[in-house]
Scaffold this motif. Structure first.
Motif, short mmCIF file in Angstrom:
data_model
loop_
_atom_site.label_atom_id
_atom_site.label_comp_id
_atom_site.label_asym_id
_atom_site.label_seq_id
_atom_site.Cartn_x
_atom_site.Cartn_y
_atom_site.Cartn_z
N ILE A 53 65.71 52.94 13.85
CA ILE A 53 65.66 51.49 13.84
C ILE A 53 66.89 51.22 12.28
CG2 ILE A 53 64.65 49.35 13.51
CD1 ILE A 53 62.14 50.64 15.15
N VAL A 54 67.68 50.45 12.76
CA VAL A 54 68.85 50.22 12.00
C VAL A 54 68.57 48.85 10.71
CG1 VAL A 54 71.06 49.19 11.21
CG2 VAL A 54 70.57 51.59 12.78
N THR A 55 68.08 48.80 9.43
CA THR A 55 68.03 47.67 8.45
C THR A 55 69.15 47.36 8.79
OG1 THR A 55 66.93 48.65 7.23
CG2 THR A 55 65.62 47.51 8.67
N SER A 56 69.31 45.91 7.69
CA SER A 56 71.16 45.13 7.80
C SER A 56 70.17 43.68 7.18
CB SER A 56 72.09 45.55 8.52
OG SER A 56 71.08 44.45 9.54
N ARG A 57 71.38 43.85 6.20
CA ARG A 57 71.25 42.85 5.36
C ARG A 57 72.32 42.33 5.50
NH1 ARG A 57 70.21 43.54 -0.48
NH2 ARG A 57 71.59 44.20 -0.17
N SER A 58 72.62 40.86 5.66
CA SER A 58 73.62 39.83 6.24
C SER A 58 74.51 39.16 4.42
CB SER A 58 73.71 38.54 6.55
OG SER A 58 72.91 37.60 5.62
N ALA A 59 75.34 38.73 4.53
CA ALA A 59 76.63 38.62 2.33
C ALA A 59 74.67 37.67 2.26
CB ALA A 59 77.91 37.91 2.76
N VAL A 60 74.32 36.69 2.78
CA VAL A 60 73.61 35.69 2.27
C VAL A 60 71.43 36.39 1.86
CG1 VAL A 60 74.91 33.31 3.37
CG2 VAL A 60 72.82 34.19 4.54
N GLY A 61 71.37 37.70 2.61
CA GLY A 61 70.68 38.32 2.13
C GLY A 61 69.44 38.00 3.22
N THR A 62 69.89 37.08 5.00
CA THR A 62 69.05 37.68 6.09
C THR A 62 68.75 38.48 6.56
OG1 THR A 62 69.90 35.63 6.58
CG2 THR A 62 68.44 36.38 8.11
N PHE A 63 68.14 39.38 7.26
CA PHE A 63 66.77 41.33 6.82
C PHE A 63 67.65 41.09 8.20
CE2 PHE A 63 64.13 41.85 3.13
CZ PHE A 63 65.04 41.25 2.66
N ASN A 64 68.24 42.35 8.83
CA ASN A 64 67.78 42.98 10.42
C ASN A 64 67.14 43.69 11.70
OD1 ASN A 64 68.91 40.74 13.46
ND2 ASN A 64 69.32 43.50 13.45
N ALA A 65 66.62 43.91 12.22
CA ALA A 65 66.58 45.73 12.18
C ALA A 65 66.65 45.68 14.12
CB ALA A 65 64.90 45.50 12.48
N ALA A 66 67.35 46.75 14.56
CA ALA A 66 68.03 46.71 15.60
C ALA A 66 67.65 48.49 16.06
CB ALA A 66 69.18 45.62 16.03
N PRO A 67 67.74 48.78 17.20
CA PRO A 67 68.15 50.26 17.60
C PRO A 67 68.97 50.66 17.58
CG PRO A 67 66.10 49.26 18.97
CD PRO A 67 67.17 48.36 18.16
N ILE A 68 69.53 51.77 16.77
CA ILE A 68 70.77 52.15 16.94
C ILE A 68 70.94 53.84 16.89
CG2 ILE A 68 73.39 52.22 15.53
CD1 ILE A 68 72.19 49.49 16.92
N GLY A 69 71.70 54.60 17.32
CA GLY A 69 72.16 56.08 17.13
C GLY A 69 72.95 56.42 16.00
N ILE A 70 72.26 57.49 15.73
CA ILE A 70 73.18 57.85 14.13
C ILE A 70 73.55 59.21 14.54
CG2 ILE A 70 73.50 58.07 11.65
CD1 ILE A 70 72.16 56.02 12.10
N ILE A 71 75.18 58.67 14.52
CA ILE A 71 75.06 60.30 15.34
C ILE A 71 76.24 61.58 13.70
CG2 ILE A 71 77.89 61.01 16.65
CD1 ILE A 71 78.10 57.54 17.49
N THR A 72 75.61 62.97 14.38
CA THR A 72 75.33 63.70 13.08
C THR A 72 76.62 64.47 13.90
OG1 THR A 72 73.76 62.81 12.37
CG2 THR A 72 74.61 64.70 11.67
N THR A 73 77.19 65.30 13.75
CA THR A 73 78.00 66.17 13.45
C THR A 73 78.75 66.80 12.31
OG1 THR A 73 80.79 65.19 13.02
CG2 THR A 73 80.23 64.54 14.69
#
Ligand SMILES: Cc1cc2nc3c(=O)[nH]c(=O)nc-3n(C[C@H](O)[C@H](O)[C@H](O)COP(=O)(O)O)c2cc1C
Length: 194
Positions: free
Chosen positions: A16-36
């Motif tokens: 689950i990737v968490t992120s933040r907007s420039a004004v500070g709003t949080f978000n969470a979404a399932p995302i794949g981290i690709i490792t090579t």
């Protein structure tokens, strides 16, 4: 920085990737981290809040969790503030087994997606939970991916196909899943079949 101990290994790690907007709003979404062998990457499709947040702040956090309900909720609901804590001043999920903050540098951009190269800058391992492979959990993840595709298409025939596949995964959850997996599929059922 070695993030293997934090649960991110070669291939695609569904987190689950968490992120933040420039004004500070949080978000969470399932995302794949690709490792090579060339490092860590993420491919973010246009239109997601995650992409707009990462574009604004050049950072994201990967939260490693096996909690099926958290995956479904992160995909289709807004997680309330009580789910978050801070790691180096960046939002991560309290309930996750580990959290890794990455700096994200745009590497490739098309009309449909953007690929970022990721460099880990902070890691926190909360606990190492041993969990055997559970087909119910895998089935929830597959069903949630189908559900996010369903949400994006307007093609009715494709929607019917996706629903059929989701029923197949729901049957596996019924047979193999534990309570969290069954609760997660129930949330999907409510959203897509009622
Ligand atoms: C297991 C799983 C993995 C996913 N991986 C990605 C991904 O790598 N990139 C992406 O753009 N969307 C991915 N998605 C779809 C996003 O989670 C979905 O589009 C979500 O609604 C985006 O939410 P946001 O607008 O809050 O960022 C994935 C979904 C699931 C269930």
């Amino acid at each position: 920085m070695n993030i293997r101990e934090a649960g991110i290994d070669e291939g695609i790690s569904e987190v689950i990737v968490t992120s933040r907007s420039a004004v500070g709003t949080f978000n969470a979404a399932p995302i794949g981290i690709i490792t090579t062998t060339n490092g860590h990457f993420v491919k973010l499709y246009k239109g997601s809040r995650t992409l707009s947040n990462v574009t604004e702040t050049d950072k994201l956090a990967a939260n490693v969790t096996c909690d099926a309900v958290l995956f479904v909720k992160a995909a289709f609901e807004k997680l309330d503030k009580s789910h978050y804590s801070a790691l180096s001043g960046f939002p991560v999920l309290k309930e996750a087994q580990s959290g890794i903050i990455f700096r994200a540098v745009l590497e490739e951009k098309s009309g449909v997606y953007s690929i970022f190269q990721l460099t880990p800058i902070a890691v926190k391992i909360n606990w190492n939970e041993l969990k055997a492979i559970n087909r119910g959990l895998n089935a929830v993840i597959e069903a949630t991916i189908l559900a996010t595709r369903y949400k994006m298409t307007r093609d009715e025939r494709e929607q019917e196909e996706l629903k059929k596949e989701m029923v197949h995964y729901a049957d596996i959850v019924e047979k193999c899943g534990g309570r969290r997996e069954k609760d997660a599929i129930e949330i999907l059922n409510e959203k897509f079949f009622t």
